[in-house]
Motif scaffolding. Structure first.
Motif, PDB file in Angstrom:
ATOM      1  N   SER A 366      35.209  -8.172  30.632  1.00  0.00           N
ATOM      2  CA  SER A 366      34.471  -7.033  30.084  1.00  0.00           C
ATOM      3  C   SER A 366      35.288  -6.337  29.005  1.00  0.00           C
ATOM      4  CB  SER A 366      34.137  -6.040  31.195  1.00  0.00           C
ATOM      5  OG  SER A 366      35.322  -5.468  31.719  1.00  0.00           O
ATOM      6  N   ARG A 367      34.610  -5.496  28.235  1.00  0.00           N
ATOM      7  CA  ARG A 367      35.320  -4.721  27.212  1.00  0.00           C
ATOM      8  C   ARG A 367      36.271  -3.713  27.853  1.00  0.00           C
ATOM      9  NH1 ARG A 367      30.403  -3.261  22.947  1.00  0.00           N
ATOM     10  NH2 ARG A 367      29.969  -5.424  22.302  1.00  0.00           N
ATOM     11  N   THR A 368      35.871  -3.189  29.006  1.00  0.00           N
ATOM     12  CA  THR A 368      36.737  -2.229  29.707  1.00  0.00           C
ATOM     13  C   THR A 368      38.052  -2.878  30.106  1.00  0.00           C
ATOM     14  OG1 THR A 368      34.795  -1.055  30.547  1.00  0.00           O
ATOM     15  CG2 THR A 368      36.897  -0.684  31.685  1.00  0.00           C
ATOM     16  N   THR A 369      37.973  -4.080  30.689  1.00  0.00           N
ATOM     17  CA  THR A 369      39.182  -4.786  31.099  1.00  0.00           C
ATOM     18  C   THR A 369      40.023  -5.192  29.899  1.00  0.00           C
ATOM     19  OG1 THR A 369      37.995  -5.643  33.030  1.00  0.00           O
ATOM     20  CG2 THR A 369      40.052  -6.727  32.438  1.00  0.00           C
ATOM     21  N   LEU A 370      39.356  -5.620  28.830  1.00  0.00           N
ATOM     22  CA  LEU A 370      40.081  -6.012  27.618  1.00  0.00           C
ATOM     23  C   LEU A 370      40.850  -4.824  27.039  1.00  0.00           C
ATOM     24  CD1 LEU A 370      40.645  -8.227  25.519  1.00  0.00           C
ATOM     25  CD2 LEU A 370      38.607  -7.472  24.292  1.00  0.00           C
ATOM     26  N   SER A 379      35.798   3.807  27.880  1.00  0.00           N
ATOM     27  CA  SER A 379      34.876   4.946  27.899  1.00  0.00           C
ATOM     28  C   SER A 379      35.333   6.028  26.926  1.00  0.00           C
ATOM     29  CB  SER A 379      34.770   5.517  29.315  1.00  0.00           C
ATOM     30  OG  SER A 379      36.040   5.960  29.774  1.00  0.00           O
ATOM     31  N   GLU A 380      36.636   6.208  26.828  1.00  0.00           N
ATOM     32  CA  GLU A 380      37.157   7.183  25.870  1.00  0.00           C
ATOM     33  C   GLU A 380      36.950   6.708  24.437  1.00  0.00           C
ATOM     34  OE1 GLU A 380      41.379   9.446  24.786  1.00  0.00           O
ATOM     35  OE2 GLU A 380      41.215   8.122  26.530  1.00  0.00           O
ATOM     36  N   GLU A 381      37.117   5.429  24.202  1.00  0.00           N
ATOM     37  CA  GLU A 381      36.916   4.875  22.864  1.00  0.00           C
ATOM     38  C   GLU A 381      35.461   5.017  22.430  1.00  0.00           C
ATOM     39  OE1 GLU A 381      39.297   3.771  20.797  1.00  0.00           O
ATOM     40  OE2 GLU A 381      40.677   4.455  22.351  1.00  0.00           O
ATOM     41  N   ILE A 382      34.517   4.877  23.372  1.00  0.00           N
ATOM     42  CA  ILE A 382      33.098   5.044  23.044  1.00  0.00           C
ATOM     43  C   ILE A 382      32.834   6.469  22.569  1.00  0.00           C
ATOM     44  CG2 ILE A 382      30.784   5.137  24.035  1.00  0.00           C
ATOM     45  CD1 ILE A 382      31.484   2.795  25.775  1.00  0.00           C
ATOM     46  N   GLU A 388      32.765   9.738  15.591  1.00  0.00           N
ATOM     47  CA  GLU A 388      32.985   9.249  14.227  1.00  0.00           C
ATOM     48  C   GLU A 388      31.656   8.966  13.527  1.00  0.00           C
ATOM     49  OE1 GLU A 388      35.496   5.894  14.533  1.00  0.00           O
ATOM     50  OE2 GLU A 388      37.363   7.061  14.657  1.00  0.00           O
ATOM     51  N   MET A 389      30.706   8.318  14.235  1.00  0.00           N
ATOM     52  CA  MET A 389      29.404   8.015  13.650  1.00  0.00           C
ATOM     53  C   MET A 389      28.662   9.300  13.285  1.00  0.00           C
ATOM     54  SD  MET A 389      28.895   4.756  13.384  1.00  0.00           S
ATOM     55  CE  MET A 389      27.112   4.725  13.245  1.00  0.00           C
TER      56      MET A 389
END
Length: 434
Positions: A366-370, A379-382, A388-389
């Motif tokens: 998953s992206r979380t594990t990566l 979740s923080e990066e999201i 930013e958007m």
């Protein structure tokens, strides 16, 4: 120890921004405490961590970069007890021993004297801190107890045997080799001391010119003795050569001890190898090379150090989690951060990266594990990307960076916009009709 305690990673886990900043602010202090626990684990095998909590004022909170709070309860003291003061009692339940701390005589007298040492000096500040952080301990000492039961759920005990509750130190298998090397070192130091204090043998007279007991010869001997003594007492003389003025009957020789054992460094090779084997650290991991070229695999060499690091990281991480839970509880935070150590990577970065990419591309990760593998919280990066958007749309900026072929490409510095060149006008030839 340095391999295992690399970095702590906190994941927000529904904490507010200010609450999350509190844990990021105390991370350096927690890392230092982890290093202290890891060192004690490897040396003695028995880690008894103690944490004292206290309120900090607004100025201190502001220095941490945390806003909004006027006061917080944070770890004020974090330390590890001396394992030699710990007594372990076991019963039939060998995995649930009882721990007692032996109160040192100096501390016992200090507490009973309410902050006064045996020599009459006072430290009221330390005594007040002991009263604040460990009131129950002070009460039992005042009651006359010399062994006090430890109510501590975070005690870390390394491997032990069924007939001995005390842990086996990590260096146990190398102790004999370490003692052997210490004796070799002492031998070298002894030789060095003898070389430094080499003997200068002054021989006066010979078979052909013997020294007699006359006053003239005795005066001659006293003159040479005086030159030697005065030369040694003169601090302004820096050269190491003694210049003596004598006749041909004086012969001076320097007597040095045998220095061949001192210069022989190969005597340490076998003992160093034995120490490394006992500690589980192969030569290739420390020096980057093996005893013989082409005989080692760095990937296999990392198995033992990784196993050692993982064995003390797990219980130490539980202590850190307990501290984080207590901080959230004391300050009324809405959640507790998830915390973990950064992954230990003793492999080639390119190999690790290729493996992670293959797992992600094949939908096996998953992206979380990566993100966790690289120390990020998905979740923080999201949240950051969403903000930013939003900022880009409010300012009417493109989502992606401009390229040379973009309609609104950014001009380089000093470059001026040029209007498109006009095509030259074409004239048509009109043929006159005859």
């Amino acid at each position: 120890m340095e391999i295992g305690i690399n970095d702590l990673i906190f994941f927000k886990n529904k904490l507010s921004d200010n609450e999350y900043r509190v844990f990021l602010a105390i991370k350096p202090k927690l890392l230092e405490f982890c290093e202290q626990m890891a060192t004690e684990y490897l040396l003695s095998g028995l880690v008894v961590p103690e944490v004292g909590y206290g309120q900090v004022d607004k100025d201190f909170i502001f220095s941490l970069g945390v806003k909004k709070y006027s006061k917080l309860t944070l770890p004020d003291s974090m330390w590890v007890r001396d394992p030699t003061t710990i007594k372990i009692y076991t019963s039939m339940l060998a995995d649930k021993p009882s721990y007692f701390v032996k109160v040192p005589e100096g501390l016992l007298n200090f507490i009973k004297a309410k902050g006064k040492y045996a020599d009459g000096k006072e430290d009221k500040v330390l005594y007040e801190l002991l009263l604040e952080y460990y009131p129950d301990f002070i009460k039992e000492v005042m009651a006359g107890k010399t062994e006090i039961f430890l109510e501590n759920d975070n005690i870390i005990r390394r491997k032990y045997t069924s007939d001995n509750p005390y842990p086996i130190p990590y260096t146990q298998s190398s102790l004999e080799a370490l003692h052997h090397k210490r004796k070799l070192r002492r031998m070298d130091y002894s030789i060095i001391d003898k070389v430094i204090s080499a003997i200068m043998h002054v021989k006066i007279g010979s078979d052909e010119f013997p020294i007699s007991q006359t006053k003239e010869d005795e005066k001659y001997i006293d003159d040479i003795r005086t030159q030697l003594r005065m030369r040694g007492r003169n601090e302004s003389v820096l050269e190491r050569i003694f210049q003596l003025i004598t006749n041909h009957t004086v012969d001076i020789n320097w007597v040095f001890p045998e220095t061949k054992p001192l210069l022989d460094v190969e005597k340490y090779n076998d003992i160093n190898q034995e120490i490394l084997f006992g500690l589980g650290f192969p030569r290739v991991l420390i020096t980057g090379e093996a005893m013989k070229s082409g005989t080692s695999d760095s990937e296999i060499a990392t198995l033992s150090p990784l196993k050692t690091a993982e064995s003390f990281r797990r219980p130490i991480l539980e202590v850190v989690k307990d501290i984080c839970t207590e901080i959230s509880k004391q300050n009324g935070f809405k959640s507790v951060p998830l915390v973990q150590f950064k992954s230990i990577n003793l492999h080639k970065f390119r190999d690790v990266l290729d493996g992670l990419i293959k797992l992600y591309d094949s939908a096996a990760m998953s992206r979380t594990t990566l993100d966790k593998e690289f120390g990020y919280d998905f979740s923080e990066e999201i949240d950051i990307m969403a903000q930013e958007m939003k900022d880009l749309k409010e300012r009417d900026l493109s989502e992606f960076g401009p390229t040379p072929n973009s309609k609104n490409s950014v001009l380089l510095e000093g470059e001026q916009s040029q209007p498109p060149a006009k095509k030259p006008a074409t004239t048509k030839k009109v043929q006159k009709s005859e």
